[in-house]
Design a protein around this motif. Structure first.
Motif, PDB file in Angstrom:
ATOM      1  N   CYS A 140       0.847  -1.189   0.000  1.00 13.42           N
ATOM      2  CA  CYS A 140       0.000   0.000   0.000  1.00 13.42           C
ATOM      3  C   CYS A 140       0.889   1.248   0.000  1.00 13.42           C
ATOM      4  O   CYS A 140       1.817   1.349   0.807  1.00 13.42           O
ATOM      5  CB  CYS A 140      -0.901  -0.003   1.234  1.00 13.42           C
ATOM      6  N   PRO A 141       0.620   2.197  -0.879  1.00 11.73           N
ATOM      7  CA  PRO A 141       1.435   3.419  -0.906  1.00 11.73           C
ATOM      8  C   PRO A 141       1.210   4.319   0.314  1.00 11.73           C
ATOM      9  O   PRO A 141       2.057   5.152   0.622  1.00 11.73           O
ATOM     10  CB  PRO A 141       1.006   4.122  -2.191  1.00 11.73           C
ATOM     11  N   SER A 142       0.108   4.118   1.031  1.00 10.99           N
ATOM     12  CA  SER A 142      -0.185   4.975   2.188  1.00 10.99           C
ATOM     13  C   SER A 142       0.378   4.413   3.497  1.00 10.99           C
ATOM     14  O   SER A 142       1.029   5.129   4.259  1.00 10.99           O
ATOM     15  CB  SER A 142      -1.696   5.153   2.357  1.00 10.99           C
ATOM     16  N   CYS A 143       0.116   3.106   3.760  1.00  5.95           N
ATOM     17  CA  CYS A 143       0.495   2.555   5.066  1.00  5.95           C
ATOM     18  C   CYS A 143       1.498   1.414   4.976  1.00  5.95           C
ATOM     19  O   CYS A 143       1.854   0.828   6.000  1.00  5.95           O
ATOM     20  CB  CYS A 143      -0.742   2.109   5.828  1.00  5.95           C
ATOM     21  N   SER A 144       1.928   1.045   3.793  1.00  8.75           N
ATOM     22  CA  SER A 144       2.894  -0.031   3.529  1.00  8.75           C
ATOM     23  C   SER A 144       2.400  -1.412   3.957  1.00  8.75           C
ATOM     24  O   SER A 144       3.201  -2.328   4.155  1.00  8.75           O
ATOM     25  CB  SER A 144       4.232   0.270   4.229  1.00  8.75           C
ATOM     26  N   HIS A 145       1.095  -1.557   4.102  1.00  4.83           N
ATOM     27  CA  HIS A 145       0.500  -2.866   4.410  1.00  4.83           C
ATOM     28  C   HIS A 145       0.602  -3.739   3.164  1.00  4.83           C
ATOM     29  O   HIS A 145       0.597  -3.257   2.037  1.00  4.83           O
ATOM     30  CB  HIS A 145      -0.960  -2.670   4.833  1.00  4.83           C
ATOM     31  N   HIS A 146       0.687  -5.056   3.334  1.00  4.09           N
ATOM     32  CA  HIS A 146       0.924  -5.956   2.207  1.00  4.09           C
ATOM     33  C   HIS A 146      -0.304  -6.755   1.779  1.00  4.09           C
ATOM     34  O   HIS A 146      -0.164  -7.731   1.047  1.00  4.09           O
ATOM     35  CB  HIS A 146       2.067  -6.924   2.533  1.00  4.09           C
ATOM     36  N   GLU A 147      -1.489  -6.383   2.219  1.00 10.45           N
ATOM     37  CA  GLU A 147      -2.682  -7.109   1.794  1.00 10.45           C
ATOM     38  C   GLU A 147      -3.678  -6.126   1.190  1.00 10.45           C
ATOM     39  O   GLU A 147      -3.971  -5.074   1.770  1.00 10.45           O
ATOM     40  CB  GLU A 147      -3.344  -7.841   2.966  1.00 10.45           C
ATOM     41  N   ALA A 148      -4.209  -6.493   0.008  1.00  9.53           N
ATOM     42  CA  ALA A 148      -5.179  -5.638  -0.669  1.00  9.53           C
ATOM     43  C   ALA A 148      -6.115  -6.505  -1.499  1.00  9.53           C
ATOM     44  O   ALA A 148      -5.734  -7.576  -1.972  1.00  9.53           O
ATOM     45  CB  ALA A 148      -4.477  -4.618  -1.564  1.00  9.53           C
ATOM     46  N   VAL A 149      -7.348  -6.043  -1.654  1.00 11.22           N
ATOM     47  CA  VAL A 149      -8.270  -6.687  -2.596  1.00 11.22           C
ATOM     48  C   VAL A 149      -8.092  -5.994  -3.938  1.00 11.22           C
ATOM     49  O   VAL A 149      -7.673  -4.835  -4.003  1.00 11.22           O
ATOM     50  CB  VAL A 149      -9.750  -6.605  -2.127  1.00 11.22           C
ATOM     51  N   PHE A 150      -8.386  -6.694  -5.017  1.00  7.20           N
ATOM     52  CA  PHE A 150      -8.238  -6.087  -6.336  1.00  7.20           C
ATOM     53  C   PHE A 150      -9.339  -6.571  -7.262  1.00  7.20           C
ATOM     54  O   PHE A 150      -9.934  -7.626  -7.060  1.00  7.20           O
ATOM     55  CB  PHE A 150      -6.847  -6.366  -6.922  1.00  7.20           C
ATOM     56  N   PHE A 151      -9.600  -5.776  -8.281  1.00 11.59           N
ATOM     57  CA  PHE A 151     -10.582  -6.121  -9.306  1.00 11.59           C
ATOM     58  C   PHE A 151     -10.256  -5.307 -10.541  1.00 11.59           C
ATOM     59  O   PHE A 151      -9.533  -4.309 -10.489  1.00 11.59           O
ATOM     60  CB  PHE A 151     -12.021  -5.854  -8.836  1.00 11.59           C
ATOM     61  N   GLN A 152     -10.797  -5.752 -11.664  1.00 16.67           N
ATOM     62  CA  GLN A 152     -10.591  -5.018 -12.909  1.00 16.67           C
ATOM     63  C   GLN A 152     -11.617  -3.910 -12.997  1.00 16.67           C
ATOM     64  O   GLN A 152     -12.808  -4.129 -12.781  1.00 16.67           O
ATOM     65  CB  GLN A 152     -10.736  -5.925 -14.129  1.00 16.67           C
TER      66      GLN A 152
END
Length: 162
Positions: free
Chosen positions: A124-136
């Motif tokens: 994450c560019p804001s908090c440097s967390h390494h988990e994110a959901v994604f979609f097109q």
């Protein structure tokens, strides 16, 4: 039965005649002025008219394909009158797409959606967390018309496009 388009055309012609002739108490100088204005009046382009009418029975002309000549014609449904069209287009659908910030339309609660795929290989560019959901998502703008991956951080709900 009298057709409505015929009445509209007749009413329009009568109004035009009344405006031109000396029924409003205009003098001869005004008639000369009106005659001069008639010469400079804008000409109506027949191709730009929205509706066409049959000169014989005043019914509406409908677009019809002339398959042998591969051209567009306008035909009367009551008589056999047809006329050629100079423009082969009947309808033009212009879609105006608003170009805006796609990320503003993504709700923050999308990170809680269990049906979306998750990735632990992004930062994450804001908090440097390494988990994110994604979609097109459709991120088309003036520069490109493509789909891109939209990521939403599971920790701070920050959104970015990759």
């Amino acid at each position: 039965a009298v057709k409505a388009p015929f009445l509209i055309k007749k009413l329009f012609n009568n109004m035009a005649e009344e405006a031109y002739h000396d029924q409003d108490g205009l003098g001869d100088e005004d008639d000369d002025l009106l005659a001069g204005m008639e010469e400079t009046a804008p000409q109506i382009d027949q191709d730009s008219l929205l509706m066409r009418f049959c000169p014989h029975d005043s019914s509406m002309l409908y677009p019809q394909e002339d398959k042998s000549n591969r051209s567009l014609r306008y035909a009367c449904r009551l008589c056999r009158y047809t006329e050629a069209s100079n423009n082969p287009m009947i309808y033009k659908n212009v879609l105006k797409k608003e170009v805006g910030n796609v990320l503003a339309t993504v709700p923050s609660s999308v990170s809680d959606d269990p049906t979306l795929p998750r990735s632990d290989q992004v930062t994450c560019p804001s908090c440097s967390h390494h988990e994110a959901v994604f979609f097109q998502g459709d991120t088309s703008d003036a520069r490109s018309d493509s789909l891109a991956l939209i990521f939403v951080c599971c920790n701070c709900d920050a959104k970015w496009i990759a």
